[in-house]
Design an enzyme around this catalytic site. Structure first.
Site, PDB file in Angstrom:
ATOM      1  N   LEU A  93       0.144  -5.138  -8.884  1.00  0.00           N
ATOM      2  CA  LEU A  93       1.527  -5.015  -8.448  1.00  0.00           C
ATOM      3  C   LEU A  93       1.606  -3.785  -7.554  1.00  0.00           C
ATOM      4  CD1 LEU A  93       3.659  -5.640 -11.698  1.00  0.00           C
ATOM      5  CD2 LEU A  93       3.231  -7.239  -9.824  1.00  0.00           C
ATOM      6  N   ASP A  94       2.493  -3.819  -6.558  1.00  0.00           N
ATOM      7  CA  ASP A  94       2.700  -2.644  -5.719  1.00  0.00           C
ATOM      8  C   ASP A  94       3.118  -1.466  -6.588  1.00  0.00           C
ATOM      9  OD1 ASP A  94       2.207  -4.223  -3.517  1.00  0.00           O
ATOM     10  OD2 ASP A  94       4.323  -4.499  -3.016  1.00  0.00           O
ATOM     11  N   ARG A  95       2.828  -0.281  -6.104  1.00  0.00           N
ATOM     12  CA  ARG A  95       3.158   0.931  -6.856  1.00  0.00           C
ATOM     13  C   ARG A  95       4.608   0.960  -7.321  1.00  0.00           C
ATOM     14  NH1 ARG A  95       4.214   6.621  -3.993  1.00  0.00           N
ATOM     15  NH2 ARG A  95       6.161   5.472  -3.663  1.00  0.00           N
ATOM     16  N   ARG A 151       8.360  -8.729  -0.318  1.00  0.00           N
ATOM     17  CA  ARG A 151       9.058  -7.697   0.449  1.00  0.00           C
ATOM     18  C   ARG A 151       9.188  -8.101   1.914  1.00  0.00           C
ATOM     19  NH1 ARG A 151       5.813  -2.420  -1.684  1.00  0.00           N
ATOM     20  NH2 ARG A 151       7.222  -1.365  -0.230  1.00  0.00           N
TER      21      ARG A 151
END
Length: 219
Positions: free
Chosen positions: A66-68, A166
């Site tokens: 997962l993205d930060r 996103r």
């Protein structure tokens, strides 16, 4: 390539691990926003979810990321067999994933599909961009509530490209609130990226039974 942060300052949250499930093959956790999934480049980016898990589960192995700045459900393998089996499930799109997001603007439609290929925006890495020669990327979405200049949606990614949700939401004119890469102005001015991995449904590597793990969005 190791995950990179979305901004120069990295100050990950210092909170206890939130274990949703663990057994002899897998461990499932609720990742907090602001914590890298894997180490970035440099000692200042060494603190990450898998490193913290290794202190408790020494054999832990990465399956997906997962993205930060995205929070929510992640699954890790504890054996080579589990890593291969789960990796296959992700590659073959056998894993069911849902996300919750808050978007800029009130969407006119109740649901839709974004089918736009993506590739790395090399001069601006790790940003991604829509491109005809990119890799196929498909996201289904369903509006849950639209009010106050924003829309709460549930997202169903059918592919797993980097930054897919996103970029896709920004591409249709509704960037995710708090996104440091793809939102601008007032849409960007939020305390965190308003994106959360709500649920994950997998087949257990040992026996194949279906298992669903979920965590409500904290926003």
């Amino acid at each position: 390539m190791a995950a990179q942060p979305d901004s120069p300052v990295y100050a990950p949250p210092q909170e206890p691990l939130r274990i949703l499930h663990d057994d002899h093959e897998i461990v499932v956790v609720d990742k907090p926003a602001g914590l890298l999934s894997v180490p970035g480049r440099g000692e200042h980016l060494a603190d990450c979810l898998i490193a913290r898990l290794q202190a408790v589960f020494p054999t832990v192995r990465l399956v997906h990321r997962l993205d930060r700045d995205t929070s929510g459900v992640m699954v890790f393998a504890l054996t080579p067999l589990a890593q291969r089996h789960l990796g296959w499930q992700f590659e073959e799109r056998r894993v069911k994933k849902t996300y919750i997001a808050r978007l800029w603007g009130e969407m006119a439609e109740r649901e839709g599909v974004v089918d736009l290929p993506l590739k790395v925006d090399w001069p601006n890495r790790p940003r991604q961009m829509v491109a005809p020669d990119g890799r196929p990327a498909v996201t289904r979405w369903r509006a849950l509530r639209a009010a106050g200049g924003e829309t709460r949606v549930r997202l169903f990614p059918e592919t797993g490209r980097s930054h897919q949700l996103r970029v896709h939401m920004a591409a249709i004119g509704h960037p995710i609130l708090g996104d440091p890469f793809y939102a601008e102005g007032a849409a960007r001015d939020f305390p965190r990226l308003m994106l959360h991995s709500e649920s994950l449904t997998i087949r257990h590597p040992d026996g194949g039974r279906s298992m669903r793990f979920s965590v409500p969005a904290p926003f």
